[in-house]
Write a protein that holds these residues in place. Structure first.
Motif, mmCIF file in Angstrom:
data_model
loop_
_atom_site.group_PDB
_atom_site.id
_atom_site.type_symbol
_atom_site.label_atom_id
_atom_site.label_comp_id
_atom_site.label_asym_id
_atom_site.label_seq_id
_atom_site.Cartn_x
_atom_site.Cartn_y
_atom_site.Cartn_z
ATOM 1 N N GLY A 106 0.823 -1.055 0.041
ATOM 2 C CA GLY A 106 0.216 0.029 0.016
ATOM 3 C C GLY A 106 0.618 1.296 -0.081
ATOM 4 O O GLY A 106 0.142 2.481 -0.137
ATOM 5 N N LYS A 108 3.547 1.901 2.502
ATOM 6 C CA LYS A 108 3.868 2.361 3.960
ATOM 7 C C LYS A 108 5.425 2.986 3.903
ATOM 8 O O LYS A 108 5.583 3.953 4.357
ATOM 9 C CB LYS A 108 4.172 1.249 4.691
ATOM 10 N N ASP A 355 7.429 -6.912 -4.480
ATOM 11 C CA ASP A 355 6.505 -5.802 -4.941
ATOM 12 C C ASP A 355 6.257 -6.514 -6.399
ATOM 13 O O ASP A 355 6.804 -5.787 -7.403
ATOM 14 C CB ASP A 355 7.519 -4.804 -4.876
HETATM 15 P P1 ADP Z 1 4.525 -1.323 1.627
HETATM 16 O O1 ADP Z 1 5.753 -0.845 2.677
HETATM 17 O O2 ADP Z 1 3.338 -1.007 2.371
HETATM 18 O O3 ADP Z 1 4.492 -2.898 1.189
HETATM 19 P P2 ADP Z 1 5.953 0.129 -0.444
HETATM 20 O O4 ADP Z 1 6.271 1.446 0.341
HETATM 21 O O5 ADP Z 1 7.224 -0.812 -0.622
HETATM 22 O O6 ADP Z 1 4.732 -0.679 0.103
HETATM 23 O O7 ADP Z 1 5.269 0.289 -1.858
HETATM 24 C C1 ADP Z 1 4.797 -0.646 -2.484
HETATM 25 C C2 ADP Z 1 5.168 -0.243 -4.147
HETATM 26 O O8 ADP Z 1 4.169 0.801 -4.504
HETATM 27 C C3 ADP Z 1 6.447 0.175 -4.394
HETATM 28 O O9 ADP Z 1 6.890 -0.338 -5.679
HETATM 29 C C4 ADP Z 1 6.203 1.822 -4.367
HETATM 30 O O10 ADP Z 1 7.236 2.477 -5.190
HETATM 31 C C5 ADP Z 1 4.959 1.867 -4.858
HETATM 32 N N1 ADP Z 1 4.052 3.262 -4.533
HETATM 33 C C6 ADP Z 1 4.383 3.517 -3.326
HETATM 34 N N2 ADP Z 1 3.639 4.826 -3.081
HETATM 35 C C7 ADP Z 1 3.313 4.870 -4.449
HETATM 36 C C8 ADP Z 1 2.445 6.295 -5.148
HETATM 37 N N3 ADP Z 1 2.072 7.099 -4.324
HETATM 38 N N4 ADP Z 1 2.015 5.868 -6.371
HETATM 39 C C9 ADP Z 1 2.682 4.903 -7.034
HETATM 40 N N5 ADP Z 1 3.116 3.859 -6.492
HETATM 41 C C10 ADP Z 1 3.459 3.990 -5.383
#
Ligand code: ADP
Length: 701
Positions: A106, A108, A355
């Protein structure tokens, strides 16, 4: 902005829900934002009242969020925030302790990374898994952002240098495993840093009764005392209402805010299949559902067996578990992410930090022992919003296996004490010694030496860790590293005085750089090749130089690291609280029973049931899980449903109609079927009541 907030509930406390759906009108020409919001105040299921609010937000906040957006654009290349990211960042930047509940993937990490970059200073990130830390640090560095990680596996000198860079350099992110917070040098240096934010990743690990408790997380409260004015952002993907409260309490939240995105996954069909021949069924699923998939199994051996079975039946598959060495795991993961492998058969070691948005199916061959674990793993399917399947294969044998797994996870206190004693003997740590010392932990060697069973040792270790005696990291690959401890002149003098080492030092300096300021990665095989000699001879020379304090040499490792987080005690005095032990076991049994109930139930929408577990009691019927589909089939076939629903949509597209009027217009069927179709269409938000006793189409915003 308006888009980003749709369908999101802001939850405070257990009984009082403030539901918000709003429209935000922005204009670059205006000096403020005009915000129109519809607020609704509920206690439990009772709606007390709702009201509209129109207000202006001041220009500064408006500007601030624009800057934050610029950071997102500049470093990540994204134009807009994902749901709730902006609100979370705003809350943190304004100094509120914040808990963010976003699903895996999402976004984070982006929340604390953008917030950390927006504010001056350094953001301290507490994270439990070394592999994840490494990945994030590398990701930030690739964006030109200075970041370092301090793990239990690092050498004292390395930690020293990294911390100095955080105090005096321009490092923006310091990642740390929680057990590092015990170390005095870390505590002292942290106070000298300009910390702008403490981000606690996987915050549910602080919950003592939760499914993934890590004792070292309790140390984070001490960090708050050390840095009393620093805001905390806790993040997790899975937390029940109780766990949310525990996180806030244990992290000493002051007037904290909680942002929770609904756990609903509209495109994900949860399916439970009662199946004696699970393999055959898996093959059918992998054949019929196109695209990439993940198959979860409980034990390592089965990963390989099932992958071979799929391969021999023409399905591209590979296997993955924590027993494989680091480079092999990286290779397998990359091949799967890059679509070279279609199906990955794995234990729960696979998935963290992955991812990949286009996973079409996740199959569980065994029932996981907690709903949190199941939900996270199943949720890896369909992140791209397209239809995907989460299939749990179940039969009577699962109950027996789950019970056996729980029994094995709760060894006797006597057995735990014996394991601790064996550990102390293995590492030759005397009573009263060992505090803060880290060792490689090769479980198979340890078990061979003392004739122990690995799974039992692993479970005993979990208790020893839980009581705070040792900390165990996950296994990961760490290259060999070297730092030269003399300055250039001193080194030259050493070379002149020790002709035997002159050529070797020249070889080292020719092959790598950066030895004088910090540790540089080296590869003994590469050095042997360049120097036309044997690896053993390179290692002997490195060890000699290390012993004589010319260099510090840290050989490579793939092994998990074990740290004694307390002085070694006599095993007799190992305090293992019986109450803790029993409460924990009772909770584990409850979690397991929940999963068995889930698998056996055939009367409640799967999605509704899962959401209710996480405190979302007002969800809608999903209409795509096995239970919903079976219910639909009992009454009418898919084609009939299509026929009736199409007619309903056509009539309601003209204008809203009362139920009776609408039913009278539908042809070629009977009243029962029409009523059933209408119910399903309301449940799945295709149609709704217009407040004046009529049915109308739901307008998609
Ligand atoms: P989590 O920590 O919640 O598992 P991540 O921060 O690793 O998620 O993000 C998951 C994927 O979504 C990553 O590839 C990230 O670059 C992408 N992502 C995060 N924020 C956005 C956004 N605002 N728009 C598009 N992609 C995003």
């Amino acid at each position: 902005m308006a888009d980003a907030q749709r369908g999101i509930t802001l939850v405070r406390g257990r009984t009082c829900n403030l539901k918000r759906e709003g429209t935000e009108i922005r204009s670059g020409k205006l000096s403020a934002q005009i915000i129109i919001r519809n607020w609704e105040l509920r206690i439990g299921n009772w709606k007390l009242f709702n009201f509209w609010v129109l207000y202006f937000r001041n220009f500064d906040a408006f500007k601030k969020m624009d800057t934050v957006k610029e950071i997102l654009k500049k470093y990540w290349g994204y134009e807009t925030f994902r749901p709730l990211q902006e609100e979370i960042i705003r809350s943190v930047v304004e100094g509120h302790d914040t808990l963010a509940l976003l699903p895996t993937g999402g976004g984070k990490s982006v929340c604390f990374q953008v917030a950390g970059l927006y504010m001056d200073g350094i953001c301290v990130v507490i994270s439990p898994l070394i592999a994840l830390m490494k990945e994030q640090v590398e990701g930030l560095r690739a964006k030109g952002i200075k970041a370092v990680a301090i793990t239990s596996a690092m050498h004292k000198r390395e930690i020293d240098i990294a911390l100095d860079n955080c105090v005096y350099g321009d490092v923006r992110f310091l990642y740390m495993s929680p057990e590092r917070l015990e170390s005095e040098i870390v505590k002292v240096r942290l106070q000298r840093m300009k910390v702008n934010l403490i981000a606690v990743d996987e915050a549910h690990c602080i919950s003592q009764w939760g499914y993934d408790f890590r004792p070292s997380y309790l140390k984070i409260a001490e960090l708050r005392e050390l840095l009393p004015n620093v805001t905390v952002l806790a993040l997790t993907a899975t937390a029940t209402v109780e766990v949310v409260e525990e996180i806030e309490e244990k992290l000493l939240f002051k007037n904290g805010s909680v942002f929770q995105q609904s756990y609903e996954r509209k495109n994900l069909a949860y399916v439970v299949l009662r199946e004696e021949d699970k393999l055959k069924r898996l093959l059918k699923i992998a054949t019929n559902v196109k695209g990439v998939g993940i198959v979860y199994v409980r034990n390592r051996r089965k990963t390989q067996e099932i992958a071979s079975y799929l391969l021999s039946n023409g399905i591209g598959a590979d296997f993955y578990h924590a027993g494989l060495d680091g480079p092999t795991r990286d290779r397998k993961q990359n091949e799967w992410t890059g679509n070279k492998t279609r199906v990955m058969v794995c234990t729960n070691a696979f998935g963290m930090g992955i991812d990949k948005a286009d996973v079409r199916f996740v199959v569980h061959m065994d029932v996981p022992d907690s709903v949190e674990a199941y939900f996270q793993e199943a949720g890896r399917a369909g992140r791209d919003g397209r239809k995907a399947f989460a299939v749990l294969l179940y039969n009577e044998g699962d109950k027996v296996e789950l019970n056996a797994a729980i029994e094995a996870s709760y060894p006797s206190i006597e057995e735990i004490k014996q394991t601790y004693q064996a550990l102390a003997n293995y590492y030759q740590v005397a009573t009263g010694a060992g505090l803060g010392v880290t060792f490689d932990f090769e479980i198979s060697d340890f078990c061979d030496r003392y004739k122990l069973e690995p799974i039992r040792v692993f479970n005993c270790m979990k208790f020893i860790e839980r009581e705070g005696y040792v900390a165990l990291t996950d296994s990961f690959h760490q290259s060999s590293r070297v730092k030269i401890e003399l300055n250039k002149e001193e080194l030259y003098r050493f070379q002149v005085a020790n002709k035997m080492y002159d050529a070797f030092i020249k070889l080292l300096l020719r092959s790598y750089t950066g030895f004088f300021d910090s540790f540089a990665k080296i590869n003994e095989y590469e050095l042997a090749k360049n120097g036309k000699t044997k690896v053993e001879s390179i290692v002997t020379r490195l060890e000699y130089l290390h012993q004589n304090k010319i260099i510090t040499y840290i050989p490579q490792t793939n092994l998990p690291q074990l740290t004694f987080t307390q002085e070694r005690v006599d095993a007799k005095y190992l305090s293992l609280k019986k109450e803790n032990f029993e409460v924990l076991k009772a909770r584990a049994v409850k979690r397991m029973e929940w999963m068995v109930d889930y698998a056996e139930s055939t009367h409640e929408c799967r999605s509704k049931r899962l959401l209710a577990y996480f405190g979302e009691t007002e969800s809608y019927r999903c209409n795509i899980c096995d239970v919903c589909l079976a219910e639909n089939r009992k009454i009418l076939h898919t084609e009939e449903f299509e026929n009736i629903s199409t007619q309903i949509k056509e009539w309601l597209a003209l204008h809203p109609l009362e139920l009776k009027e609408l039913a009278a217009k539908i042809t070629g069927t009977n009243d029962d079927k029409i009523l059933h179709t209408i119910r399903v269409m309301i449940d799945t938000k295709m149609i709704t009541h217009d407040g004046e006793g009529r049915l109308c189409l739901v307008v998609k915003k």
